[in-house]
Design a protein around this motif. Structure first.
Motif, mmCIF file in Angstrom:
data_model
loop_
_atom_site.group_PDB
_atom_site.id
_atom_site.type_symbol
_atom_site.label_atom_id
_atom_site.label_comp_id
_atom_site.label_asym_id
_atom_site.label_seq_id
_atom_site.Cartn_x
_atom_site.Cartn_y
_atom_site.Cartn_z
ATOM 1 N N PHE A 1 0.853 -1.161 0.000
ATOM 2 C CA PHE A 1 0.000 0.000 0.000
ATOM 3 C C PHE A 1 0.903 1.229 0.000
ATOM 4 O O PHE A 1 1.916 1.252 0.693
ATOM 5 C CB PHE A 1 -0.905 -0.024 1.236
ATOM 6 N N SER A 2 0.557 2.256 -0.763
ATOM 7 C CA SER A 2 1.387 3.462 -0.807
ATOM 8 C C SER A 2 0.507 4.708 -0.866
ATOM 9 O O SER A 2 -0.601 4.670 -1.398
ATOM 10 C CB SER A 2 2.335 3.415 -1.994
ATOM 11 N N ILE A 3 1.028 5.800 -0.300
ATOM 12 C CA ILE A 3 0.312 7.073 -0.304
ATOM 13 C C ILE A 3 1.288 8.202 -0.606
ATOM 14 O O ILE A 3 2.496 8.064 -0.415
ATOM 15 C CB ILE A 3 -0.383 7.357 1.051
ATOM 16 N N TYR A 4 0.744 9.314 -1.081
ATOM 17 C CA TYR A 4 1.525 10.531 -1.253
ATOM 18 C C TYR A 4 1.322 11.385 -0.008
ATOM 19 O O TYR A 4 0.198 11.750 0.323
ATOM 20 C CB TYR A 4 1.073 11.296 -2.496
ATOM 21 N N ASN A 5 2.404 11.691 0.685
ATOM 22 C CA ASN A 5 2.355 12.555 1.860
ATOM 23 C C ASN A 5 2.602 13.987 1.374
ATOM 24 O O ASN A 5 3.741 14.363 1.083
ATOM 25 C CB ASN A 5 3.408 12.128 2.883
ATOM 26 N N HIS A 6 1.537 14.746 1.283
ATOM 27 C CA HIS A 6 1.607 16.113 0.769
ATOM 28 C C HIS A 6 2.512 17.002 1.630
ATOM 29 O O HIS A 6 3.302 17.774 1.112
ATOM 30 C CB HIS A 6 0.194 16.705 0.694
ATOM 31 N N ASN A 7 2.403 16.893 2.943
ATOM 32 C CA ASN A 7 3.182 17.749 3.849
ATOM 33 C C ASN A 7 4.683 17.516 3.738
ATOM 34 O O ASN A 7 5.473 18.449 3.863
ATOM 35 C CB ASN A 7 2.737 17.536 5.300
ATOM 36 N N LYS A 8 5.085 16.268 3.510
ATOM 37 C CA LYS A 8 6.509 15.945 3.432
ATOM 38 C C LYS A 8 6.998 15.783 1.992
ATOM 39 O O LYS A 8 8.173 15.550 1.763
ATOM 40 C CB LYS A 8 6.807 14.684 4.231
ATOM 41 N N HIS A 9 6.078 15.876 1.018
ATOM 42 C CA HIS A 9 6.372 15.733 -0.413
ATOM 43 C C HIS A 9 7.155 14.443 -0.671
ATOM 44 O O HIS A 9 8.272 14.441 -1.191
ATOM 45 C CB HIS A 9 7.121 16.966 -0.940
ATOM 46 N N LYS A 10 6.536 13.337 -0.252
ATOM 47 C CA LYS A 10 7.156 12.029 -0.451
ATOM 48 C C LYS A 10 6.078 10.982 -0.630
ATOM 49 O O LYS A 10 4.921 11.165 -0.229
ATOM 50 C CB LYS A 10 8.080 11.653 0.701
ATOM 51 N N ILE A 11 6.462 9.881 -1.252
ATOM 52 C CA ILE A 11 5.595 8.719 -1.382
ATOM 53 C C ILE A 11 6.026 7.733 -0.303
ATOM 54 O O ILE A 11 7.212 7.409 -0.189
ATOM 55 C CB ILE A 11 5.702 8.094 -2.786
ATOM 56 N N GLN A 12 5.068 7.277 0.491
ATOM 57 C CA GLN A 12 5.359 6.353 1.578
ATOM 58 C C GLN A 12 4.737 5.001 1.262
ATOM 59 O O GLN A 12 3.586 4.924 0.832
ATOM 60 C CB GLN A 12 4.824 6.899 2.898
ATOM 61 N N VAL A 13 5.517 3.949 1.487
ATOM 62 C CA VAL A 13 5.085 2.581 1.190
ATOM 63 C C VAL A 13 4.915 1.828 2.511
ATOM 64 O O VAL A 13 5.801 1.865 3.368
ATOM 65 C CB VAL A 13 6.120 1.866 0.293
ATOM 66 N N ASP A 15 3.515 -1.794 4.671
ATOM 67 C CA ASP A 15 3.165 -3.207 4.748
ATOM 68 C C ASP A 15 1.880 -3.262 5.579
ATOM 69 O O ASP A 15 1.908 -3.010 6.789
ATOM 70 C CB ASP A 15 4.294 -3.987 5.421
ATOM 71 N N ILE A 16 0.776 -3.565 4.940
ATOM 72 C CA ILE A 16 -0.518 -3.536 5.626
ATOM 73 C C ILE A 16 -0.605 -4.619 6.703
ATOM 74 O O ILE A 16 -1.124 -4.373 7.788
ATOM 75 C CB ILE A 16 -1.678 -3.672 4.620
ATOM 76 N N GLU A 17 -0.086 -5.808 6.404
ATOM 77 C CA GLU A 17 -0.162 -6.900 7.383
ATOM 78 C C GLU A 17 0.517 -6.537 8.701
ATOM 79 O O GLU A 17 -0.009 -6.806 9.775
ATOM 80 C CB GLU A 17 0.487 -8.164 6.825
ATOM 81 N N ASN A 18 1.707 -5.929 8.605
ATOM 82 C CA ASN A 18 2.466 -5.584 9.809
ATOM 83 C C ASN A 18 2.218 -4.155 10.284
ATOM 84 O O ASN A 18 2.768 -3.745 11.305
ATOM 85 C CB ASN A 18 3.964 -5.802 9.565
ATOM 86 N N ARG A 19 1.424 -3.417 9.529
ATOM 87 C CA ARG A 19 1.077 -2.040 9.883
ATOM 88 C C ARG A 19 2.312 -1.165 10.116
ATOM 89 O O ARG A 19 2.387 -0.410 11.076
ATOM 90 C CB ARG A 19 0.163 -2.005 11.099
ATOM 91 N N LYS A 20 3.279 -1.297 9.191
ATOM 92 C CA LYS A 20 4.506 -0.519 9.304
ATOM 93 C C LYS A 20 4.882 0.085 7.966
ATOM 94 O O LYS A 20 4.613 -0.502 6.911
ATOM 95 C CB LYS A 20 5.668 -1.410 9.765
ATOM 96 N N MET A 21 5.517 1.254 8.023
ATOM 97 C CA MET A 21 6.060 1.846 6.815
ATOM 98 C C MET A 21 7.338 1.087 6.467
ATOM 99 O O MET A 21 8.191 0.881 7.328
ATOM 100 C CB MET A 21 6.357 3.333 7.005
ATOM 101 N N VAL A 22 7.442 0.654 5.218
ATOM 102 C CA VAL A 22 8.603 -0.139 4.808
ATOM 103 C C VAL A 22 9.542 0.638 3.887
ATOM 104 O O VAL A 22 10.617 0.156 3.560
ATOM 105 C CB VAL A 22 8.183 -1.465 4.140
ATOM 106 N N GLY A 23 9.133 1.824 3.481
ATOM 107 C CA GLY A 23 10.000 2.629 2.626
ATOM 108 C C GLY A 23 9.340 3.932 2.247
ATOM 109 O O GLY A 23 8.152 4.149 2.481
#
Length: 75
Positions: A1-13, A15-23
């Motif tokens: 799962f990935s989203i665009y973080n507008h405030n930080k101007h980055k794409i965050q990826v 892991d939904i199963e572990n509920r953690k940002m992986v990159g």
């Protein structure tokens, strides 16, 4: 799962199963690899992300380092 973080101007990826940002992919705001505010994006592969710019008729192709590989004009 990935989203665009507008405030930080980055794409965050995440892991939904572990509920953690992986990159994340930091997008530059100025210079030759500058990316304007995004309307959306598509991750085609590890080294091919298509970014749809807000209020612009361009699609940016970048790699996971945030380096612009190509810019496509869209009419």
């Amino acid at each position: 799962f990935s989203i665009y973080n507008h405030n930080k101007h980055k794409i965050q990826v995440y892991d939904i199963e572990n509920r953690k940002m992986v990159g994340s992919i930091n997008l530059k705001s100025d210079g030759p690899d500058a990316i304007p505010e995004l309307l959306g994006f598509h991750i085609h592969s590890f080294d091919s992300l298509f970014l749809f710019a807000f209020d612009e008729n361009r699609i940016f192709l970048i790699d996971t380092a945030g380096i612009v590989k190509n810019i496509y004009e869209v009419n």
